[in-house]
Design an enzyme around this catalytic site. Structure first.
Site, PDB file in Angstrom:
ATOM      1  CE1 TYR A 151      99.892  84.860  51.977  1.00 18.19           C
ATOM      2  CE2 TYR A 151     101.397  84.174  50.250  1.00 18.19           C
ATOM      3  CZ  TYR A 151     100.464  85.064  50.745  1.00 18.19           C
ATOM      4  OH  TYR A 151     100.101  86.153  49.996  1.00 18.19           O
ATOM      5  NE  ARG A 205     118.778  93.364  36.176  1.00 16.51           N
ATOM      6  CZ  ARG A 205     119.779  92.746  35.536  1.00 16.51           C
ATOM      7  NH1 ARG A 205     120.234  91.604  35.973  1.00 16.51           N
ATOM      8  NH2 ARG A 205     120.313  93.286  34.467  1.00 16.51           N
ATOM      9  CG  ASP A 223     106.538  81.888  55.736  1.00 22.68           C
ATOM     10  OD1 ASP A 223     106.767  82.851  56.484  1.00 22.68           O
ATOM     11  OD2 ASP A 223     105.745  81.947  54.772  1.00 22.68           O
ATOM     12  CE  LYS A 228     101.997  89.908  54.445  1.00 22.09           C
ATOM     13  NZ  LYS A 228     102.067  88.457  54.295  1.00 22.09           N
TER      14      LYS A 228
HETATM   15  C1  LIG Z   1     102.190  87.546  53.214  1.00 23.94           C
HETATM   16  C2  LIG Z   1     102.853  86.255  53.409  1.00 23.94           C
HETATM   17  C3  LIG Z   1     103.678  85.709  52.408  1.00 23.94           C
HETATM   18  C4  LIG Z   1     103.866  86.360  51.059  1.00 23.94           C
HETATM   19  O1  LIG Z   1     104.529  87.588  51.149  1.00 23.94           O
HETATM   20  P1  LIG Z   1     104.271  88.835  50.147  1.00 23.94           P
HETATM   21  O2  LIG Z   1     105.170  89.879  50.690  1.00 23.94           O
HETATM   22  O3  LIG Z   1     102.807  89.178  50.220  1.00 23.94           O
HETATM   23  O4  LIG Z   1     104.657  88.390  48.777  1.00 23.94           O
HETATM   24  C5  LIG Z   1     104.305  84.508  52.689  1.00 23.94           C
HETATM   25  N1  LIG Z   1     104.121  83.861  53.869  1.00 23.94           N
HETATM   26  C6  LIG Z   1     103.336  84.364  54.847  1.00 23.94           C
HETATM   27  C7  LIG Z   1     103.167  83.609  56.114  1.00 23.94           C
HETATM   28  C8  LIG Z   1     102.665  85.565  54.646  1.00 23.94           C
HETATM   29  O5  LIG Z   1     101.869  86.054  55.604  1.00 23.94           O
END
Ligand SMILES: *Cc1c(COP(=O)(O)O)cnc(C)c1O
Length: 376
Positions: A100, A48, A172, A197
């Site tokens: 998001y 962890r 992000d 992603k």
């Molecule tokens: C999917 C996504 C998130 C969140 O990520 P998870 O892995 O689903 O928790 C945050 N920002 C963007 C732009 C995303 O496409």
């Protein structure tokens, strides 16, 4: 000589296993590591806290974003929350209007309960950003290109505004990936990814990451919290994500080339009101995107002239584009956002989002053409 990006993508964190010489990194599943008795500090202690597979991935992510340190998390949202949780009672965060849906949910449902003030602005409008930051702000959040409208915000200018106000700039970078955009080079303090992603790239591993410009108290505080909250990435997830890094530049090149063809087809179609893809010269953020990105990405959204029902029919009618949420995998996905985002949706009713995959672009276009009725 500093290695170039594509070389780093293949080699960062990929040193052969010293114990066996294995070229592919081992997945270390051990939750605990033997204490050293020679007076030296333990390299690893407990999973962890940190573990070897995650450590390799963090080395790779820091190299690819050009950061001083990376931390990986169980999901993108765990990484978003780790940054937002540094905000304290009485502090203010400025967030983009288009972002998001989970980030919006967190700043709407969680932060106000803790006495953190949230200001939402259209971050493509720098005067609005300046005005929002004028009253004192601790954190400015950026998402460019944004989800789901593909808005482009000027990251270098937003950084200047944040720093002048004494705030940090977090970005992000999930849609662009460091292949297309490196926010730390534009002045950002921390970059966030949903590695679920494009990094994972095969729709089979959840994860998140933060990459810090400096290995400072801010990064250390978030690392210490991660240990306490346990939002770490599992060894198998870290291993799959690391494997995804190796082909990321190659995949992104093909994703972008396919997206261009799909976007140009849609932009010329009479059933489509608007195509949101920053590579089109008509996109309001095209010039900024051209300046701050190497290519325009493979996420796009379209708004249909006939609205909600036509949009839903398109999302449900395609055969190659799979009607599912998420993005960044080899397979193309299509989704009607307003009906899938739940309570926090801001998406226009006629908006459909596409994640353009690695199939043949002509097949993708034919698939869409079959489902779009020409309008006179
Ligand atoms: C999917 C996504 C998130 C969140 O990520 P998870 O892995 O689903 O928790 C945050 N920002 C963007 C732009 C995303 O496409």
């Amino acid at each position: 000589m500093a290695q170039k990006f594509d070389t780093l993508a293949v080699h960062a964190g990929a040193e052969p296993d010293p114990a066996t010489g294995a070229v592919a990194p081992p997945i270390q599943l051990s939750t605990t590591f033997v204490h050293r008795t020679d007076g030296e500090p333990d390299t690893f202690s407990y999973q962890r806290d940190d573990h070897p597979t995650q450590c390799r991935l963090e080395t790779a992510l820091a190299a690819l974003e050009g950061g001083a340190r990376a931390l990986t998390f169980a999901s993108g949202m765990a990484a978003v929350a780790a940054v937002l949780d540094t905000l304290q009672r009485g502090q203010t965060v400025v967030v983009p209007e288009d972002c998001y849906v989970g980030t919006r949910g967190y700043v709407t449902d969680v932060l106000p309960e803790r006495g953190v003030e949230v200001i939402t602005v259209d971050t493509t409008d720098l005067d609005a950003v300046r005005a929002a930051c004028a009253g004192g702000v601790a954190l400015l959040w950026a998402e460019s290109p944004s989800n789901p409208r593909l808005r482009i915000s000027d990251l270098a200018e937003m950084t200047k505004i944040a720093h002048a106000a004494g705030a940090r700039l977090a970005c992000d970078n999930t849609f662009a990936t460091p292949v297309l955009q490196r926010p730390l080079e534009l002045g950002a303090d921390v970059v966030m990814h949903s590695t679920t992603k494009y990094f994972g790239g095969h729709s089979d591993v959840l994860g998140g990451a933060l990459i810090f410009a400096e290995n400072d108290d801010f990064a250390e505080r978030i690392a210490a919290r991660r240990l306490l909250t346990g939002a770490i990435l599992s060894p198998f997830s870290a291993w799959l994500t690391l494997r995804g890094c190796r082909s990321l530049p190659a995949r992104m090149a093909m994703h972008c080339a396919n997206a261009r063809k799909v976007a140009e087809f849609l932009a010329a179609h009479s059933a489509i009101e608007r195509v949101n893809w920053p590579g089109l010269p008509t996109h309001p953020g095209h010039a900024i995107a051209k300046h701050q990105m190497r290519d325009f990405g493979a996420m796009l959204s379209v708004e249909l002239r006939s609205g909600y029902d036509a949009a839903l029919a398109l999302a449900r009618g395609t055969k190659i584009f799979t009607n599912a949420t998420s993005l960044g995998g080899c397979e193309s996905l299509i989704e009607h956002r307003a009906s899938s985002e739940g309570a926090h949706t801001h998406s226009p009713p006629g908006l459909v989002r596409l994640s353009v995959g690695l199939e043949d672009a002509d097949d993708l276009i034919e698939d869409l053409a079959h489902c779009l009725c020409d309008r006179p």
